[in-house]
Write an enzyme that holds these catalytic residues in place. Structure first.
Site, PDB file in Angstrom:
ATOM      1  N   ASN A  25     -11.071  -3.955 -18.144  1.00 27.67           N
ATOM      2  CA  ASN A  25     -11.399  -4.937 -19.186  1.00 27.67           C
ATOM      3  C   ASN A  25     -10.118  -5.398 -19.873  1.00 27.67           C
ATOM      4  O   ASN A  25      -9.508  -4.654 -20.636  1.00 27.67           O
ATOM      5  CB  ASN A  25     -12.364  -4.299 -20.190  1.00 27.67           C
ATOM      6  CG  ASN A  25     -12.673  -5.204 -21.367  1.00 27.67           C
ATOM      7  OD1 ASN A  25     -12.293  -6.383 -21.386  1.00 27.67           O
ATOM      8  ND2 ASN A  25     -13.355  -4.675 -22.361  1.00 27.67           N
ATOM      9  N   HIS A  29       0.811  -1.223   0.000  1.00 31.95           N
ATOM     10  CA  HIS A  29       0.000   0.000   0.000  1.00 31.95           C
ATOM     11  C   HIS A  29       0.846   1.275   0.000  1.00 31.95           C
ATOM     12  O   HIS A  29       0.356   2.351  -0.371  1.00 31.95           O
ATOM     13  CB  HIS A  29      -0.932  -0.012   1.212  1.00 31.95           C
ATOM     14  CG  HIS A  29      -2.139   0.862   1.090  1.00 31.95           C
ATOM     15  ND1 HIS A  29      -2.244   1.894   0.177  1.00 31.95           N
ATOM     16  CD2 HIS A  29      -3.312   0.878   1.800  1.00 31.95           C
ATOM     17  CE1 HIS A  29      -3.415   2.489   0.310  1.00 31.95           C
ATOM     18  NE2 HIS A  29      -4.077   1.899   1.285  1.00 31.95           N
TER      19      HIS A  29
END
Length: 455
Positions: free
Chosen positions: A385, A164
């Site tokens: 996608n 992170h």
């Protein structure tokens, strides 16, 4: 649904994916927002895709993603490096091109058979994101682990684990979008990445100009709360907020808050109150909730380049004594949440960076009862996608101790929000009871709804 005691996931040996071309060998500094103790964690994300022969023309998802990942790392080459610790534990990125850890896998199961097992808290996470020994450290370890698991239905699951300190959710989305664009044939990312972490360095000289309850220890807290609970006794469960739940909650807030109250605000107020009730906290004890607020965008006036992929958020905290929070109507908690969020602006973020430097990069305070919430419903993971269309589910897969993530989820009939929670097992049962009580439609409303549907 199949028995998951016999689920078999076969993994090949992990490999390091390096940039497809030579990249600069250099050392880069993290920002002072990146380099805080509370971000020295690994965040798991899962993305689940159906087979789509009309789009992918029988391409192999592992091959397509592996190649696109290597090409994307040419632009995002710091992610192929390793974190090193300098004087005073200051983190820097050694851009050595060692690579991202990548795992190819297959499982004898279909997406349909998996059902809601892919949703938070995802009991099968360890199967789809195997923790290879020695890979989960913060220093001198791969900054990303990605496992792509092909399913018997032709679909696949991409699960990843991110250090992170390198990115927040918006920054990770930029990287994933770059991979997806290249997997679909692009030669370069549509948004070029920008490092420029110096934009969020502390000021010279640093100066704390705002109140930061998220980093302050509360006075007079008891030891019987969440902070001292036995970690082995913690359980995870997810809760769904759909149209019915939101309708019931909105009926409980005063008119002057209705037009300015977001879904996130209302769910956060609800969770904070129910959680405090469930933990049986001393009425005089201070309790807090922090809302992670993105610094990007027009509302907070923080000027960052479009391709900036570092951490750019703060988590201002609302604070109250437990007694008024539990006894007052929901509007009390809601007003506190809204006021805390409203403190976030450029000055607040600069003040956070200065505080972190002046106080040795402290973790958020863990005294007393504390909940941190992060809204991931609009990040855009569901739009990534790779050539197989949009994922059927995408987002964080579990709560992290004090931190809960809100994720978009479409059940059989509607779009809603799923919230994983982590609590001691006894408190979890009470939390569920409190949540059911506060989101239960009054009997007269149920009768009215039945009359209207029968007419």
């Amino acid at each position: 649904m199949m028995s998951f005691s016999v689920l078999q996931v076969k993994r090949l040996q992990p490999e390091l994916i390096t940039p497809a071309k030579s990249t600069p060998q250099e050392t880069k500094f993290l920002s002072d927002i990146d380099d805080q103790e509370s971000l020295r964690v690994q965040i798991p994300i899962i993305m689940c895709y159906k087979d789509n022969p009309s789009l992918n023309k029988n391409r192999n998802p592992v091959k397509a993603i592996r190649e696109a990942l290597s090409r994307a790392l040419v632009y995002y080459y710091p992610l192929a490096g390793r974190l090193r610790e300098g004087p005073n534990r200051k983190l820097v990125v050694d851009c050595n091109g060692e690579g991202i850890l990548f795992v190819e896998a297959s499982a004898d199961v279909t997406l349909e058979q998996l059902g809601d097992k892919i949703l938070p808290p995802c009991p099968l996470l360890e199967e789809f994101l195997y923790n290879f020994p020695g890979s989960d450290g913060i220093i001198d370890c791969p900054l990303l682990l990605i496992q792509v698991t092909c399913l018997t239905c032709g679909g696949f699951i991409l699960a990843l684990r991110l250090n992170h300190t390198m990115c927040d959710a918006a920054g990770l989305l930029l990287f994933l979008t770059a991979i997806a664009e290249m997997a679909r044939g692009a030669h370069a990312p549509s948004i070029l990445p920008v490092w420029e972490r110096e934009l969020l360095f502390a000021r010279d000289p640093p100066r704390i100009t705002c109140a930061h309850h998220e980093y302050e220890d509360v006075i007079g807290h008891s030891d019987g709360s969440y902070a001292s609970s036995n970690q082995s006794n913690m359980v995870q469960r997810s809760f769904y907020f759909g149209a019915k739940e939101m309708r019931v909650l909105r009926k409980q807030i005063p008119p002057h808050l209705i037009s300015t109250c977001s879904t996130f605000d209302l769910i956060t107020a609800c969770l904070w109150k129910c959680r405090t009730l469930a933990l049986n906290i001393n009425p005089k004890e201070a309790v807090r909730v922090s809302c992670i607020v993105n610094a990007r965008g027009k509302h907070n006036n923080v000027r960052l380049p479009l391709g900036y992929y570092g951490n750019a958020f703060a988590f201002p905290a609302a604070i109250s004594k437990a007694e008024p929070l539990c006894k007052n109507p929901l509007g009390y908690a809601l007003e506190l949440v809204k006021k805390a969020k409203a403190t976030m602006n450029e000055e607040y973020l600069r003040s956070v960076a200065d505080l972190l430097v002046l106080r040795g990069r402290p973790q958020y305070s863990s005294t007393g009862s504390y909940l941190i919430v992060s809204d991931n419903t609009r990040v855009g993971f569901g739009d990534v996608n790779f050539g197989w269309g949009q994922p059927v589910f995408a987002g964080p897969v579990k709560a992290l101790d004090l931190i809960s993530f809100y994720v978009q989820h479409k059940n059989n009939t509607e779009d809603g929000i799923l919230v994983p929670m982590c609590l001691p097992s006894s408190a979890m049962e009470r939390f569920q009871q409190e949540l059911e009580r506060i989101t239960q439609e009054p009997k007269e409303d149920i009768c009215n709804n039945l009359r209207s549907t029968s007419q």
